[in-house]
Design a protein around this motif. Structure first.
Motif, PDB file in Angstrom:
ATOM      1  N   THR A 334       0.827  -1.197   0.000  1.00  0.00           N
ATOM      2  CA  THR A 334       0.000   0.000   0.000  1.00  0.00           C
ATOM      3  C   THR A 334       0.872   1.261   0.000  1.00  0.00           C
ATOM      4  N   GLN A 335       0.463   2.222  -0.794  1.00  0.00           N
ATOM      5  CA  GLN A 335       1.152   3.512  -0.820  1.00  0.00           C
ATOM      6  C   GLN A 335       0.506   4.506   0.129  1.00  0.00           C
ATOM      7  N   SER A 336      -0.704   4.191   0.546  1.00  0.00           N
ATOM      8  CA  SER A 336      -1.463   5.122   1.374  1.00  0.00           C
ATOM      9  C   SER A 336      -1.712   4.524   2.748  1.00  0.00           C
ATOM     10  N   GLY A 337      -1.610   5.323   3.775  1.00  0.00           N
ATOM     11  CA  GLY A 337      -2.007   4.876   5.097  1.00  0.00           C
ATOM     12  C   GLY A 337      -3.515   4.928   5.223  1.00  0.00           C
ATOM     13  N   GLY A 338      -4.072   4.095   6.064  1.00  0.00           N
ATOM     14  CA  GLY A 338      -5.517   4.113   6.257  1.00  0.00           C
ATOM     15  C   GLY A 338      -6.042   2.785   6.763  1.00  0.00           C
ATOM     16  N   ILE A 339      -7.355   2.618   6.716  1.00  0.00           N
ATOM     17  CA  ILE A 339      -7.993   1.400   7.191  1.00  0.00           C
ATOM     18  C   ILE A 339      -8.042   0.370   6.062  1.00  0.00           C
ATOM     19  N   TYR A 340      -7.452  -0.768   6.306  1.00  0.00           N
ATOM     20  CA  TYR A 340      -7.483  -1.903   5.379  1.00  0.00           C
ATOM     21  C   TYR A 340      -8.817  -2.613   5.639  1.00  0.00           C
ATOM     22  N   TYR A 341      -9.847  -2.264   4.855  1.00  0.00           N
ATOM     23  CA  TYR A 341     -11.201  -2.654   5.219  1.00  0.00           C
ATOM     24  C   TYR A 341     -11.759  -3.846   4.449  1.00  0.00           C
ATOM     25  N   ALA A 342     -11.139  -4.205   3.307  1.00  0.00           N
ATOM     26  CA  ALA A 342     -11.712  -5.304   2.517  1.00  0.00           C
ATOM     27  C   ALA A 342     -10.643  -5.955   1.654  1.00  0.00           C
ATOM     28  N   ARG A 343     -10.921  -7.215   1.289  1.00  0.00           N
ATOM     29  CA  ARG A 343     -10.019  -7.926   0.389  1.00  0.00           C
ATOM     30  C   ARG A 343     -10.803  -8.994  -0.378  1.00  0.00           C
ATOM     31  N   ASN A 344     -10.184  -9.492  -1.426  1.00  0.00           N
ATOM     32  CA  ASN A 344     -10.791 -10.507  -2.275  1.00  0.00           C
ATOM     33  C   ASN A 344     -10.736 -11.869  -1.577  1.00  0.00           C
ATOM     34  N   ALA A 345     -11.858 -12.593  -1.589  1.00  0.00           N
ATOM     35  CA  ALA A 345     -11.898 -13.907  -0.939  1.00  0.00           C
ATOM     36  C   ALA A 345     -11.206 -14.980  -1.763  1.00  0.00           C
ATOM     37  N   SER A 346     -11.031 -14.732  -3.055  1.00  0.00           N
ATOM     38  CA  SER A 346     -10.398 -15.740  -3.905  1.00  0.00           C
ATOM     39  C   SER A 346      -8.917 -15.846  -3.579  1.00  0.00           C
ATOM     40  N   ARG A 347      -8.420 -17.063  -3.557  1.00  0.00           N
ATOM     41  CA  ARG A 347      -6.990 -17.263  -3.310  1.00  0.00           C
ATOM     42  C   ARG A 347      -6.220 -17.536  -4.601  1.00  0.00           C
ATOM     43  N   TYR A 348      -6.902 -17.432  -5.731  1.00  0.00           N
ATOM     44  CA  TYR A 348      -6.225 -17.385  -7.032  1.00  0.00           C
ATOM     45  C   TYR A 348      -6.834 -16.228  -7.798  1.00  0.00           C
ATOM     46  N   VAL A 349      -5.998 -15.371  -8.370  1.00  0.00           N
ATOM     47  CA  VAL A 349      -6.492 -14.211  -9.101  1.00  0.00           C
ATOM     48  C   VAL A 349      -5.824 -14.127 -10.468  1.00  0.00           C
ATOM     49  N   ALA A 350      -6.570 -13.601 -11.427  1.00  0.00           N
ATOM     50  CA  ALA A 350      -6.012 -13.309 -12.744  1.00  0.00           C
ATOM     51  C   ALA A 350      -5.365 -11.936 -12.718  1.00  0.00           C
ATOM     52  N   ALA A 351      -4.488 -11.684 -13.654  1.00  0.00           N
ATOM     53  CA  ALA A 351      -3.836 -10.376 -13.746  1.00  0.00           C
ATOM     54  C   ALA A 351      -4.891  -9.285 -13.881  1.00  0.00           C
ATOM     55  N   GLY A 352      -4.730  -8.217 -13.122  1.00  0.00           N
ATOM     56  CA  GLY A 352      -5.672  -7.102 -13.164  1.00  0.00           C
ATOM     57  C   GLY A 352      -6.778  -7.177 -12.130  1.00  0.00           C
ATOM     58  N   THR A 353      -6.865  -8.289 -11.399  1.00  0.00           N
ATOM     59  CA  THR A 353      -7.916  -8.448 -10.397  1.00  0.00           C
ATOM     60  C   THR A 353      -7.664  -7.542  -9.192  1.00  0.00           C
ATOM     61  N   GLU A 354      -8.731  -6.890  -8.710  1.00  0.00           N
ATOM     62  CA  GLU A 354      -8.639  -6.076  -7.502  1.00  0.00           C
ATOM     63  C   GLU A 354      -8.544  -6.999  -6.293  1.00  0.00           C
ATOM     64  N   VAL A 355      -7.541  -6.761  -5.450  1.00  0.00           N
ATOM     65  CA  VAL A 355      -7.255  -7.699  -4.366  1.00  0.00           C
ATOM     66  C   VAL A 355      -7.484  -7.082  -2.984  1.00  0.00           C
TER      67      VAL A 355
END
Length: 373
Positions: A334-355
């Motif tokens: 992360t480049q920004s400080g703040g609240i890490y509030y959500a993430r992707n449930a998938s444990r395999y992602v394709a290129a470009g996927t928001e994580v």
């Protein structure tokens, strides 16, 4: 309490779909509150919360303690609820059109502006009623071309004249958070305090005509169109993200339902009783366009390094992406400080996927559409 079943137009012959709603309190009384769950039909925490809200509303109604009217739609999307492929539910996108169920709600601003232009007065109260009538008229004039549009117009019609709208959703994996309009933050922060949310994300317009945004946007757009007339904002609408998709359990649902009922009671109380909370509740809120979204530039296995729901500093590694064939590894930092509030449930992602998603304060996104697909 009254149950009403609405059969969706343009249903497949022999396979009618029904939206069921419950009415509490006196029909037409103010304030009017509208609550729906599972517009994204695979986001089920809100359905269990709605079940618990229903029980609590019954008790309040029977005791004569319910002010105004509450409409509750515990399952807002029977189309998505019925979409299964190989035993997996697909509730975010309509299988017929490919559209996100929570995008593209009606934009009534132009039609309403034409209807009210010669009717507006110097009374904010009169203008409130004039605009609500015009909104209903404009919605009825729309042509419905698909079952999805029939669903969206029906839900919009139920909420169009509501004073308060709560749209219950959840994220993939996440802590509690809210989406709201910037100017409605004082009220939304009270809801956030009752629920104990990790983040409140706000914008003047989120883009995409999501349900809550479409309901509030029309009032602010009309205020801009007619600046010489007193036009109040007739609707406070909030998207409530009830953690992640797997966070479905009765204990959390009871706590969330209790918090929402307390907020509704506060919101429905006389204005003088609200002042103290409005001035004392100060929850940190983040502009939605300052949300930092960490996408993976490569395809691979996701290994998260820290839990979500915590505050992170710039330079923190949130996940490692591993390509199991090449052996390449890449850190998502992360480049920004703040609240890490959500993430992707998938444990395999394709290129470009928001994580990963961080409610930050220094990385601004310049885009008209601030919501993910």
């Amino acid at each position: 309490m009254q149950r009403i079943d609405h059969v969706l137009a343009l249903s497949t012959p022999g396979a009618q779909l029904t939206v069921t709603r419950w009415h509490f309190g006196m029909l037409g009384a103010r304030p009017k509150v509208f609550i729906q769950a599972a517009l994204h039909a695979d986001e089920l925490p809100g359905v269990l919360v709605a079940h618990e809200i229903k029980q609590k509303l019954e008790v309040l109604e029977q005791a004569g303690l319910l002010r105004g009217e509450v409409i509750l739609v515990p399952v807002a999307n029977p189309i998505g609820l019925a979409q299964f492929q190989n035993s997996t539910q697909h509730g975010r996108f309509d299988g017929q059109t490919g559209r996100n169920f929570n995008r593209g709600f009606p934009d009534l601003v132009d039609a309403v502006a034409a209807l009210i232009e010669s009717q507006l007065t110097n009374s904010a109260e009169n203008n409130l009623h004039i605009i609500r009538d015009a909104l209903s008229c404009a919605l009825q004039q729309l042509t419905v071309n698909s079952q999805l549009e029939a669903l969206q117009c029906h839900l919009f019609d139920l909420a169009l004249d509501a004073d308060l709208v709560l749209d219950l959703h959840c994220d993939s994996e996440a802590d509690l958070h809210l989406y709201a309009h910037r100017e409605q933050l004082p009220i939304v922060q009270v809801l956030g305090a009752y629920l104990g949310v990790a983040a409140i994300l706000y914008a003047d317009e989120q883009g995409g005509q999501s349900f809550d945004d479409a309901l509030t946007r029309q009032w602010y757009q009309l205020k801009k169109r007619f600046p010489s007339y007193p036009i109040p904002v007739g609707c406070t609408a909030v998207t409530v993200e009830l953690r992640g998709q797997s966070d479905v359990n009765i204990k959390m649902a009871l706590a969330d339902a209790d918090a929402i009922i307390k907020f509704i009671s506060w919101h429905s109380s006389p204005s003088a009783n609200k002042v103290e909370a409005l001035h004392t509740v100060q929850q940190k809120s983040t502009p939605l366009n300052f949300t930092e979204i960490l996408a993976s530039p490569i395809s691979g296995i996701v290994s998260y390094t820290i839990s979500y729901g915590v505050e992170v500093s710039p330079g923190t590694c949130l996940a490692v992406i591993v390509n199991p064939i090449s052996g390449e590894t890449l850190e998502l930092i992360t480049q920004s400080g703040g609240i890490y509030y959500a993430r992707n449930a998938s444990r395999y992602v394709a290129a470009g996927t928001e994580v990963c998603f961080v409610a930050g304060d220094s990385i601004q996104r310049n885009t008209d559409n601030l919501l993910s697909s």
